[in-house]
Scaffold this motif. Structure first.
Motif, short mmCIF file in Angstrom:
data_model
loop_
_atom_site.label_atom_id
_atom_site.label_comp_id
_atom_site.label_asym_id
_atom_site.label_seq_id
_atom_site.Cartn_x
_atom_site.Cartn_y
_atom_site.Cartn_z
N LEU A 33 7.74 2.68 -7.29
CA LEU A 33 6.95 2.87 -6.07
C LEU A 33 5.52 3.30 -6.32
O LEU A 33 4.77 3.53 -5.37
CB LEU A 33 7.66 3.88 -5.16
N LEU A 34 5.12 3.40 -7.60
CA LEU A 34 3.72 3.74 -7.92
C LEU A 34 2.95 2.54 -8.42
O LEU A 34 1.76 2.66 -8.75
CB LEU A 34 3.69 4.86 -8.97
N ASN A 35 3.58 1.39 -8.48
CA ASN A 35 2.90 0.18 -8.95
C ASN A 35 1.74 -0.15 -7.99
O ASN A 35 1.97 -0.36 -6.79
CB ASN A 35 3.90 -0.98 -8.99
N PRO A 36 0.51 -0.20 -8.48
CA PRO A 36 -0.64 -0.45 -7.58
C PRO A 36 -0.61 -1.82 -6.93
O PRO A 36 -1.28 -2.04 -5.91
CB PRO A 36 -1.86 -0.28 -8.50
N ASP A 37 0.16 -2.76 -7.48
CA ASP A 37 0.25 -4.08 -6.86
C ASP A 37 0.86 -3.99 -5.46
O ASP A 37 0.65 -4.89 -4.63
CB ASP A 37 1.11 -5.02 -7.72
N ARG A 39 0.03 -2.20 -3.09
CA ARG A 39 -1.00 -1.99 -2.06
C ARG A 39 -1.58 -3.32 -1.58
O ARG A 39 -2.04 -3.43 -0.45
CB ARG A 39 -2.11 -1.09 -2.59
N SER A 40 -1.57 -4.32 -2.42
CA SER A 40 -2.21 -5.60 -2.06
C SER A 40 -1.21 -6.68 -1.69
O SER A 40 -1.58 -7.67 -1.05
CB SER A 40 -3.06 -6.10 -3.23
N ARG A 41 0.04 -6.50 -2.04
CA ARG A 41 1.03 -7.54 -1.74
C ARG A 41 1.44 -7.53 -0.27
O ARG A 41 1.37 -6.49 0.41
CB ARG A 41 2.29 -7.33 -2.60
N THR A 42 1.86 -8.68 0.21
CA THR A 42 2.42 -8.81 1.55
C THR A 42 3.93 -8.94 1.42
O THR A 42 4.43 -9.73 0.62
CB THR A 42 1.86 -10.04 2.27
N PHE A 43 4.65 -8.17 2.21
CA PHE A 43 6.09 -8.15 2.10
C PHE A 43 6.74 -8.69 3.37
O PHE A 43 6.24 -8.47 4.49
CB PHE A 43 6.60 -6.73 1.85
N ALA A 44 7.86 -9.37 3.17
CA ALA A 44 8.66 -9.79 4.33
C ALA A 44 9.29 -8.55 4.95
O ALA A 44 9.55 -7.56 4.25
CB ALA A 44 9.75 -10.77 3.88
N THR A 98 2.34 10.11 9.84
CA THR A 98 1.86 8.76 10.10
C THR A 98 1.34 8.15 8.81
O THR A 98 0.62 8.80 8.05
CB THR A 98 0.74 8.76 11.16
N SER A 99 1.71 6.89 8.55
CA SER A 99 1.25 6.21 7.35
C SER A 99 -0.22 5.83 7.50
O SER A 99 -0.75 5.81 8.61
CB SER A 99 2.09 4.97 7.10
N PRO A 100 -0.90 5.51 6.39
CA PRO A 100 -2.32 5.12 6.48
C PRO A 100 -2.55 3.91 7.38
O PRO A 100 -3.64 3.72 7.91
CB PRO A 100 -2.67 4.80 5.02
N ASP A 101 -1.51 3.10 7.57
CA ASP A 101 -1.64 1.92 8.45
C ASP A 101 -1.49 2.30 9.91
O ASP A 101 -1.51 1.43 10.79
CB ASP A 101 -0.58 0.88 8.08
N GLY A 102 -1.32 3.59 10.18
CA GLY A 102 -1.18 4.03 11.56
C GLY A 102 0.22 3.90 12.10
O GLY A 102 0.42 3.96 13.33
N VAL A 103 1.20 3.72 11.20
CA VAL A 103 2.59 3.61 11.64
C VAL A 103 3.22 4.99 11.66
O VAL A 103 3.41 5.60 10.62
CB VAL A 103 3.39 2.68 10.71
N PRO A 104 3.55 5.51 12.83
CA PRO A 104 4.13 6.86 12.89
C PRO A 104 5.60 6.83 12.50
O PRO A 104 6.26 5.79 12.58
CB PRO A 104 3.96 7.25 14.36
N LEU A 105 6.06 7.97 12.06
CA LEU A 105 7.50 8.05 11.80
C LEU A 105 8.25 8.10 13.14
O LEU A 105 7.66 8.35 14.19
CB LEU A 105 7.85 9.25 10.93
#
Length: 504
Positions: free
Chosen positions: A78-82, A84-89, A265-272
């Motif tokens: 979970l620390l792999n910097p990739d 941050r840039s990947r798009t996930f299903a 809240t995550s940096p993307d603005g997604v609250p728990l």
């Protein structure tokens, strides 16, 4: 970084899939590689001629690998910097899991299954990851996360352990897991993290309204009301404290919901997603405003010789000792002159519940009482020392007496003109001390002594002691006196007057 297993040179090479001896070259090339240190050898190992090996903190190496270009596939998942840039299903909720280390929810993601443990139990993630790594079927789980009990930069703090390296736990981000899952993650307040509550949740389910179960202390207090059915004041005291503890725990749940709901809240603005709350009807539980009634009830328990009084009184002493007419618990050696003089005033007595609480689990004890102040005292003998444990009085007796001197020993002692000696009275949550304090000053003791010099029977207060304590007396008590030093009243008066001379 959290500390985990220490790795020797060959273990680091195995982790990074390096050939034997290749780590030496890596250490020369990678200036940011985590620093190693020599392992500690005890005297027996040194005597056998063993040499200390260089070792590295495993989690630090694991995190470093994830951040490097060459070794990130061997690093923390979970620390792999990739990521941050990947798009996930979008991920998929698999379901509730009643595991050996606490309730969990499993989530299927592009990386594999992430198991989220809803517990702050120490090393829970590593224990779960190791358990899964030793089974033939890890159920597709690639990493396990548990709660750390605080808030990080993207939501609740997480500790992660990967199935591939279960003992190398590391800090992970709630926001990273949220991104992998592709939806709001559920979160339960600490006191509602129960399997019966968490198992009710599924995506889209309404917030579970869960009753707060009584803890062991509350249960003990409520069960203790039975033997005291003929003593309404005792029953009232026990019930009131049980209600108080329950209300405090409800307040804790409300506080958790308020804080984590606002900042989780995550940096993307997604609250728990706050998945459970407690019902508000009927809360808070009623409390008794009559302090005198409560005091009488607890005094009856404290003086009782019934075994059933011990555990409730222990709980009260830990939670609200102001309900007894005594100050803080004090422990002193029994061999000092001041302690011996005081002990001569005590009378042996049958042990009460309060004596039992003071004795705790000591085996060789005798029980005493200072008749003049009502102070209970326990003399404890162990293999290497003898001591007294007692509760400080809130005020001193002797209407016709005055303060004669002050003795500085294990505590502040007050000798009086009627030939007696007492531990200095003190308020419950304060302390009396003296000597150099690194910039601090013993204003508590100076202010108490000042009040007793004016009125030996005063019920002392430490409110605003830093501004009320005479400057000269504070300075006198700030010196490094030898234990057992006795300060006469004339010396105290002279020191107290110094404040007024300086001010004039």
């Amino acid at each position: 970084m959290l500390h985990s297993k220490a790795l020797r040179k060959r273990e680091v090479e195995t982790l990074l899939q390096l050939a034997q001896g290749e780590l030496d070259h890596l250490l020369q090339e990678a200036e940011d590689f985590p620093p190693g240190e020599r392992e500690h050898l005890d005297a027996f190992a040194r005597a056998r001629g063993e040499k200390a090996h260089l070792q590295w903190e495993g989690s630090a190496v694991y995190a470093w690998a994830a951040a490097s270009q060459r070794f990130r596939d061997q690093g923390a998942v979970l620390l792999n910097p990739d990521l941050r840039s990947r798009t996930f299903a979008p991920g998929k909720w698999i379901g509730f899991q009643p595991t050996s280390v606490g309730p969990a929810t499993d989530w299927e993601t592009d990386l594999g299954v992430i198991r989220l443990l809803h517990t702050t139990r120490r090393a829970a993630a590593a224990a779960m990851a190791e358990e899964l790594s030793e089974t033939a079927d890890a159920q597709g789980v690639v990493t396990v996360c548990s709660l750390f009990g605080d808030i990080a930069i993207s939501g609740p703090a997480l500790i992660a352990a990967d199935i591939a390296q279960p003992q190398l736990h590391y800090e992970a981000q709630w926001g990273t897991v949220t991104k992998l899952v592709g939806q709001r993650l559920p979160w339960w307040p600490d006191l509602l993290r129960r399997a019966d509550v968490i198992s009710q949740w599924s995506p889209g389910a309404p917030v579970t309204m869960a009753e707060l179960l009584p803890d062991d202390e509350e249960t003990t207090l409520r069960e203790a009301t039975g033997p005291w059915h003929l003593f309404p004041e005792v029953r009232s005291a026990l019930t009131d404290l049980a209600n108080s503890l329950h209300n405090q725990r409800i307040d804790s749940v409300s506080s958790d919901v308020r804080i984590f709901g606002k900042y989780g809240t995550s940096p993307d603005g997604v609250p728990l997603l706050v998945a459970a709350q407690h019902p508000t009807d009927g809360y808070p539980l009623p409390r008794i405003d009559d302090r005198d009634l409560l005091t009488r009830g607890w005094q009856a328990l404290a003086s009782s010789q019934l075994f059933e009084a011990y555990e409730p009184l222990s709980i009260m002493m830990r939670t609200d000792p102001t309900l007894l007419p005594f100050g803080p618990r004090i422990k002193v050696s029994d061999h000092t002159p001041a302690a011996r003089r005081w002990a001569a005033q005590l009378r042996p007595c049958a042990p009460s519940a309060l004596h039992a609480v003071l004795a705790d689990d000591a085996q060789d004890v005798t029980f005493h009482r200072d008749v003049s102040t009502g102070t209970p005292a326990v003399r404890i003998r162990s293999a290497d020392r003898r001591s007294w444990t007692f509760l400080a009085p809130l005020r001193l007796p002797g209407r016709q007496a005055q303060l004669k001197s002050v003795i500085l020993d294990d505590t502040v002692w007050v000798s009086t003109t009627d030939g007696r000696i007492h531990p200095a009275p003190c308020t419950l949550h304060d302390h009396l001390w003296w000597g150099h304090g690194g910039g601090d000053r013993p204003t508590e003791a100076a202010w108490v002594i000042t009040q007793l010099m004016d009125d030996l029977n005063a019920e002392v207060t430490l409110a605003n002691h830093w501004s009320h304590a005479p400057q000269g007396l504070t300075e006198l008590l700030s010196r490094s006196h030898q234990p057992g030093t006795e300060l006469s009243r004339s010396a105290l008066e002279l020191a107290r007057a110094q404040q007024y001379e300086d001010a004039s």
